[in-house]
Design a protein around this motif. Structure first.
Motif, short mmCIF file in Angstrom:
data_model
loop_
_atom_site.label_atom_id
_atom_site.label_comp_id
_atom_site.label_asym_id
_atom_site.label_seq_id
_atom_site.Cartn_x
_atom_site.Cartn_y
_atom_site.Cartn_z
N ASP A 128 0.83 -1.21 0.00
CA ASP A 128 0.00 0.00 0.00
C ASP A 128 0.87 1.26 0.00
OD1 ASP A 128 -2.67 1.00 -0.10
OD2 ASP A 128 -2.40 1.74 1.95
N GLY A 130 3.29 1.58 -1.90
CA GLY A 130 3.77 1.75 -3.26
C GLY A 130 5.18 1.22 -3.51
N ASP A 133 4.74 -4.75 -5.57
CA ASP A 133 3.53 -5.20 -6.24
C ASP A 133 3.14 -6.58 -5.69
OD1 ASP A 133 1.59 -4.73 -8.28
OD2 ASP A 133 2.51 -6.42 -9.36
N ARG A 178 -0.93 -6.20 -5.04
CA ARG A 178 -1.64 -4.92 -5.15
C ARG A 178 -3.03 -5.14 -5.74
NH1 ARG A 178 -0.96 -0.80 -8.74
NH2 ARG A 178 0.56 -2.03 -9.89
#
Lengths: 337, 157
Positions: A128, A130, A133, A178
């Motif tokens: 979350d 970033g 993945d 993700r």
């Protein structure tokens, strides 16, 4: 300015909740014969697993569980951004040797028996935030490796007290992503190391119950939710008596959780298997979460649960020197989708 | 009613929590444990006596018959430890299986089996006495102390 994704004192929430796209579990024979036996992917016939030592067997279990989770997600190891893993052995050798063989960028974790949830919380934060993945999370424990490190040789004749627990032989792995299909991780509450002065390494339930109660109460306060928001609140390995202690402590904090508070250590064995207080070890919360609980979510039997894995933070040296045992509990909210 | 509250000072909270723990954890089944320890420990001793009589029947002097009986008991215990049975007996019989010489043999064989994975020298050699070591050390120290008392007071002339 407060951190934008932090709720209250100890809880974080995820803006795009990471998805558990695959899980895998391997357990030993005793766990396979238990009430949840059908929910595990593979049951070992022999706890040596064809290896020369218990440690090698444990490492192989973890590696196979992780490979199975990667395969089921339709991935190759090189598609996974980070691996988070840990176990109970000194210097977390099971996880580190697995990382050597898989070649995925690796962060080793030690949260004692709470390691699976520490991994899920951190993995969800990496995604979350970033930074990743796909994140692989996995843990293992083995009855014989834990016994010889923390207690006695396996064939030593001893009478275990009735409140002692039985280390689960098993390995669990999950892939967080993700995007994808599967249950999602919406919140995580990071525990504090709590020490209520307990020092008996056989009585893990009493050592860890205050940490579990602290984290659950903190989570409910931080999210302003009541216990009945969750279908289940599942602790990691408190065992029969630790679960009862946690329930009492929560009641005294003003939270009535009675019918919803379960414990992976109580669920994994039947009383006829004579595990005394119940199961323990990293794999206890690991395999029950990645096996039974995730399947319950996928089948729609439950909508969401609060998983609270518990760990006792001690070494053989610390308790021989008379130190009391701090404990930790990390909570993660998993919702079906 | 024991109460553990966040508002209490830590020392009181710890003490109250200890009381709560004592209320919740099960009492050890002392009566049953003592009974089975007596039965199994007694049977092992009976077997030892039987073996001693057997060897004495072949004309061995009493002390040597005792040594021969001990050797057989030690062998049996080591064998059962190797088969993975002795720890099951001890789980059930407690001190009845731990106190006799068979328990001592078990406490030597179990680490020998356990640590063979670390090699003969650093594994078996270094850790063979992990359980039996303290028993030997304090047994020998006690024997010295008694020996000195005996020398000083000439007990039993």
């Amino acid at each position: 300015m407060p951190a934008p994704k932090k709720n209250g004192l100890q809880t974080v929430w995820f803006q795009s909740p990471p998805v558990i796209i695959s899980t895998a579990t391997i357990v030993g024979g005793k766990e396979g014969q238990g009430p949840l036996g059908q929910t595990f992917d593979k049951v070992l016939e022999d706890n040596y697993y064809g290896e020369k030592s218990w440690e090698k067997a444990e490492q192989r279990m973890l590696e196979e569980a992780m490979q199975m989770a990667i395969e089921r997600a339709g991935l190759q190891p090189q598609n996974v951004d980070f691996m988070l893993g840990g176990d109970l052995l000194n210097q977390i050798i099971s996880a580190s040797f697995t990382a050597r063989n898989l070649g995925i960028p690796y962060l080793g974790l030690y949260g004692a028996c709470a390691t699976m949830y520490e991994g899920l919380a951190l993995g969800a934060m990496l995604i979350d935030g970033g930074f990743a993945d796909k994140v692989l999370v996995g843990v293992s424990s083995h009855f014989a490796t834990a016994e010889r490190q923390f207690r006695y040789p396996t064939e030593q004749g001893v009478q275990r007290p009735l409140y002692a627990s039985w280390t689960v032989t098993g390995a669990a792995a999950a892939i967080l992503a993700r995007e994808g299909n599967g249950p999602v991780v919406t919140h995580a509450t990071i525990g504090r190391a709590i020490d209520f002065g307990q020092g008996d390494p056989q009585n893990m339930g009493a050592v860890m119950a205050p940490a579990a109660a602290d984290t659950i109460a903190r989570h409910l306060a931080d999210t302003q939710r009541s216990p009945d928001y969750y279908d289940l609140i599942v602790t990691g390995d408190l065992g029969t008596y630790g679960r009862e202690l946690a329930e009492t402590l929560l009641r005294q904090k003003g939270y009535e959780v009675g019918g919803r508070l379960y414990d992976c250590g109580v669920m994994i064995y039947s009383p006829e298997q004579d595990p005394h207080a119940g199961g323990s070890g990293c794999a206890c919360s690991g395999v029950v979460t990645c096996g039974y609980l995730i399947k319950q979510l996928k089948a729609g039997c439950i909508k969401r649960f609060l998983g609270v894995a518990t760990g006792a933070l001690f070494s053989q040296c610390s308790f021989q020197q008379g130190e009391t045992i701090p404990a930790i509990a990390h909570a993660v909210v998993v919702e079906g989708r | 009613m024991v109460e553990v509250k966040d508002s209490q000072p830590m020392e009181i909270r710890k003490r109250e929590y200890q009381k709560l723990v004592q209320q919740v954890i099960p009492r050890p089944t002392v009566g049953r444990n003592v009974f089975w320890a007596f039965v199994v420990g007694g049977l092992i001793s009976l077997l030892g006596q039987g073996l001693m009589n057997f060897f004495a029947g072949f004309g061995l002097p009493l002390t040597e018959a005792g040594a021969a009986a001990s050797a057989v008991l030690v062998f049996l215990s080591a064998f059962l430890t190797g088969l993975g049975v002795y720890d099951e007996i001890a789980k059930f019989a407690g001190a009845g299986a731990i106190v006799p010489i068979t328990g001592f043999a078990n406490s030597m064989v179990a680490p020998a089996m356990e640590y063979r994975a670390e090699g003969l020298v650093l594994g078996v050699g270094a850790r063979l006495f992990t359980v039996a070591g303290p028993v030997l050390v304090f047994g020998i120290v006690t024997a010295w102390a008694i020996g000195i008392l005996y020398y000083l007071f000439r007990l039993g002339g």
